[in-house]
Scaffold this motif. Sequence first.
Motif, mmCIF file in Angstrom:
data_model
loop_
_atom_site.group_PDB
_atom_site.id
_atom_site.type_symbol
_atom_site.label_atom_id
_atom_site.label_comp_id
_atom_site.label_asym_id
_atom_site.label_seq_id
_atom_site.Cartn_x
_atom_site.Cartn_y
_atom_site.Cartn_z
ATOM 1 N N ILE A 25 0.850 -1.188 0.000
ATOM 2 C CA ILE A 25 0.000 0.000 0.000
ATOM 3 C C ILE A 25 0.886 1.238 0.000
ATOM 4 O O ILE A 25 1.797 1.362 0.824
ATOM 5 N N GLU A 26 0.618 2.155 -0.920
ATOM 6 C CA GLU A 26 1.392 3.385 -0.991
ATOM 7 C C GLU A 26 0.976 4.366 0.103
ATOM 8 O O GLU A 26 -0.176 4.377 0.543
ATOM 9 N N LYS A 27 1.903 5.190 0.491
ATOM 10 C CA LYS A 27 1.661 6.178 1.539
ATOM 11 C C LYS A 27 0.558 7.152 1.125
ATOM 12 O O LYS A 27 0.508 7.621 -0.004
ATOM 13 N N GLY A 28 -0.335 7.448 2.067
ATOM 14 C CA GLY A 28 -1.389 8.427 1.847
ATOM 15 C C GLY A 28 -2.629 7.899 1.166
ATOM 16 O O GLY A 28 -3.593 8.645 0.981
ATOM 17 N N LYS A 29 -2.662 6.613 0.794
ATOM 18 C CA LYS A 29 -3.815 6.043 0.102
ATOM 19 C C LYS A 29 -4.914 5.647 1.086
ATOM 20 O O LYS A 29 -4.649 5.310 2.239
ATOM 21 N N LEU A 30 -6.139 5.680 0.585
ATOM 22 C CA LEU A 30 -7.305 5.228 1.351
ATOM 23 C C LEU A 30 -7.732 3.895 0.748
ATOM 24 O O LEU A 30 -8.186 3.822 -0.394
ATOM 25 N N ILE A 31 -7.593 2.832 1.531
ATOM 26 C CA ILE A 31 -7.776 1.467 1.039
ATOM 27 C C ILE A 31 -9.022 0.856 1.676
ATOM 28 O O ILE A 31 -9.195 0.894 2.895
ATOM 29 N N GLY A 32 -9.870 0.267 0.840
ATOM 30 C CA GLY A 32 -11.028 -0.444 1.342
ATOM 31 C C GLY A 32 -10.778 -1.935 1.345
ATOM 32 O O GLY A 32 -10.470 -2.528 0.307
ATOM 33 N N LEU A 33 -10.874 -2.560 2.534
ATOM 34 C CA LEU A 33 -10.827 -4.024 2.647
ATOM 35 C C LEU A 33 -12.260 -4.503 2.498
ATOM 36 O O LEU A 33 -13.071 -4.353 3.415
ATOM 37 N N LEU A 34 -12.579 -5.078 1.352
ATOM 38 C CA LEU A 34 -13.956 -5.385 0.998
ATOM 39 C C LEU A 34 -14.149 -6.883 0.842
ATOM 40 O O LEU A 34 -13.307 -7.575 0.271
ATOM 41 N N ASP A 180 -7.932 13.047 2.532
ATOM 42 C CA ASP A 180 -7.183 13.797 1.521
ATOM 43 C C ASP A 180 -6.463 14.987 2.154
ATOM 44 O O ASP A 180 -5.334 15.330 1.764
ATOM 45 N N ARG A 181 -7.106 15.614 3.131
ATOM 46 C CA ARG A 181 -6.519 16.804 3.762
ATOM 47 C C ARG A 181 -5.381 16.449 4.701
ATOM 48 O O ARG A 181 -4.342 17.116 4.712
ATOM 49 N N VAL A 182 -5.553 15.393 5.509
ATOM 50 C CA VAL A 182 -4.526 15.081 6.509
ATOM 51 C C VAL A 182 -3.447 14.154 5.959
ATOM 52 O O VAL A 182 -2.347 14.081 6.504
ATOM 53 N N GLY A 183 -3.746 13.427 4.874
ATOM 54 C CA GLY A 183 -2.727 12.624 4.213
ATOM 55 C C GLY A 183 -2.287 11.376 4.949
ATOM 56 O O GLY A 183 -1.178 10.875 4.708
ATOM 57 N N ILE A 184 -3.122 10.822 5.814
ATOM 58 C CA ILE A 184 -2.762 9.619 6.560
ATOM 59 C C ILE A 184 -3.145 8.381 5.746
ATOM 60 O O ILE A 184 -4.262 8.283 5.234
ATOM 61 N N THR A 185 -2.238 7.437 5.627
ATOM 62 C CA THR A 185 -2.556 6.150 5.013
ATOM 63 C C THR A 185 -3.663 5.498 5.836
ATOM 64 O O THR A 185 -3.545 5.362 7.054
#
Length: 353
Positions: A25-34, A180-185
């Motif tokens: 997973i790349e830094k700053g991405k929002l990942i859905g475990l579906l 998107d604003r805070v940039g946390i993975t």
Amino acid sequence: MHIAAKHLTKSFGRFQATKDVSFEIEKGKLIGLLGPSGGGKTTILRMLAGLEQPDSGDIWFHGQRVNDLPPQERGIGLVFQNYALFRHMSVFDNIAFGLTVQKRSKAQIRERVGELIELTGLAGLEKRLPQQLSGGQRQRVAFARAIAPEPQLLLLDEPFAAIDAKVRKELRTWLKEMIDRVGITTIFVTHDQEEAVEVADQIMIIHEGRLEQQGSPIEIYQHPQTPFVVSFIGESTQLDHPSKLKGFERLQLDEARAMIRPEFLEIGLPGELSLPSAAEDGVVKNVIFRGTNWQIEVEVAGSRLYGYRSLERPALQPGDRVKVLVHRVYLFNDSDHVTQENRLKYDPMPVHI
């Protein structure tokens, strides 16, 4: 890569929760475990958090193997579906909790909590207790508390499960904007495909302990890699004998079955389709109003298929005889998969996915 898992396997007694799961997973991405319930999503989340230890495999955060690090040393923020707020603490004190544990100064705590209260839209609620808040407000407090210590990874376990549908939809948009604003993975668990598609930068589909596919929502929808992904994402109908359809007499795969999505079909009254010679005869079996279109269940070549029809066209009724053009099918067997176009309308060479 910011987060990496390599060959994670975890069992609880005889039940194997995860089976050789690997991903990056790349830094700053929002990942859905579906995936469906019981598929292993929460187990993966808990292993990343350090709340469960893998039986085998490794977890890496920004180049460091963290298998032996306790949860408090992994730089993680956690949000649970039941919020887990401290009932006796105000909104301000709940958000400040992690900062207090870090022994930040009072001035630093006030500044950081103030920033988060503005960011999460909780201004004016600082002195309220959790029981004085709505479900959406409590979830925002939980988010703010989790990111207050500035974690490198935010883990959310079905964060919207306890919230009603209208508020849940509002919070999805809010969560996407906030991340998107805070940039946390961020990794969030969900079994709601609409939620994952709407919010996530990337989706990881988990089924029976395995990672079926990882990619952007549009990549997964347009280029599914397994039959399960086709059946789980969007709507589809399985067809055991696709060679009975016009334009598919010669299949690209031996002993193939097919999945057909509603958008693969064009359903019309006689004279409406541009290529009637490529169309099948069909009989409408059911019609469902979906708000933006009609969902049509139609019998074609002895099988029931589903398609959509615009509200701008004349309404169909059960029993109507129609023409059905199958544009493409997703074929699969035990060893391969392919998307094949109708040879009567398109280039007969299939497109591999």
